[in-house]
Structures are given as C-alpha cells and as structure tokens.
Scaffold this motif. Structure first.
Motif: not given
Length: 168
Positions: A133-150
């Motif tokens: 999820a982190h790798h896939v959504y990193q491209e969709l959320d470049p500003d890290n607004e949703f903090h997927f990794k955290r």
C-alpha cells in the motif's frame, strides 16, 4: 485492501497498481532486501528472485492475516470460557483465599504459544500488505498527505500487542 485497489482479486486496477511496486524480494527479511521480518523463512520459498508484487502475494498475505484473526479469536474464546467457569474458593491457614485453576498449566501454555505464533503469522502478512500500500499509494500521494507508511506502522504495532502477554 484488494477492493480499495479496484474490484477485488480479479480487478484490472489491482493488477495495474501492483505492477508499480518495486522489484524486490518481498517475503525476505529486511536485511536481505524484503519486508517480512516476522517469518523470514517464507522468503526462501516465495521470493528467491526480486519481483514486483503479484495478486497471489497479496492473497497469501491476506490469508496470513486471516489466520492470525481466527487462531487468536478461537484461543481467546477458549481462555475466556475457562475463566468464567466457576471454581471453588478455599481459605488457607494463613487467611488468604485461593482458587483451583480451571485450566491446566499445559493448556494455558499451549494457548499462549498459539497466540504468539499467530501474531508472527499475522504480522508477516500485514508487513507485505502495508508495504505494498505504501509503495502503490506513494505515487498517488506524492505530498504524503495521507501518511500511508506511518499508518501502516501503527497498524503493525496494534497487531503485535498480543506479544505483551508474555511480559505481563
């Protein structure tokens, strides 16, 4: 997770997004280039060569998390079932009250071991899912607004809370 990627395990969007995951040995431990630190032996079976994640990897990871949930719920239900069973209370000569154990120490130890093993199983699957999820959504959320990794790290900590039973 798969439905969020678009239509479940057979959806085209799922395959498209998973192709954006980097090629790595996903099921190996982190010190060998993977993300699965809880069951590192799985890497020698499922990640001999670096590869992008496939739907079969996500399906396997989801099954591991489901195994954790079922094993943990069943063992907890057995444990709670024994704890609500009424047992006689006796008073010692020194005035303290004691109660016979409803569960033998062998059964209690077996349940604890099963719960710990299920935590390792679930954490192995969850590490794959959260990293994907982190790798896939990193491209969709470049500003890290949703903090997927955290959020994935916090979820992993919650999944490992049953390991505190050994300490407590």
């Amino acid at each position: 997770y798969l439905q969020a990627l678009g239509g479940g395990i057979k959806g085209n969007l799922s395959k498209t997004l998973l192709q954006k995951t980097p090629e790595m040995k996903w099921w190996m431990p982190s010190y060998l280039g993977g993300v699965n630190d809880m069951l590192p032996g799985m890497g020698f079976v499922y990640s001999k060569q670096p590869h992008s994640l496939a739907l079969s990897d996500i399906h396997r990871a989801t099954n591991l998390v489901e195994m954790f949930m079922w094993i943990y719920m069943i063992t907890t239900a057995v444990q709670v079932g024994f704890s609500v069973f009424p047992m006689p209370v006796y008073q010692n000569k020194d005035g303290w009250c004691v109660q016979d154990e409803a569960m033998s120490s062998g059964l209690s130890t077996t349940i604890l071991i099963l719960q710990i093993l299920s935590t390792f199983i679930g954490s192995a699957g969850f590490s794959i899912i959260s990293s994907a999820a982190h790798h896939v959504y990193q491209e969709l959320d470049p500003d890290n607004e949703f903090h997927f990794k955290r959020k994935g790290s916090v979820g992993s900590l919650y999944l490992q809370l049953p390991l505190l039973k050994v300490i407590i």
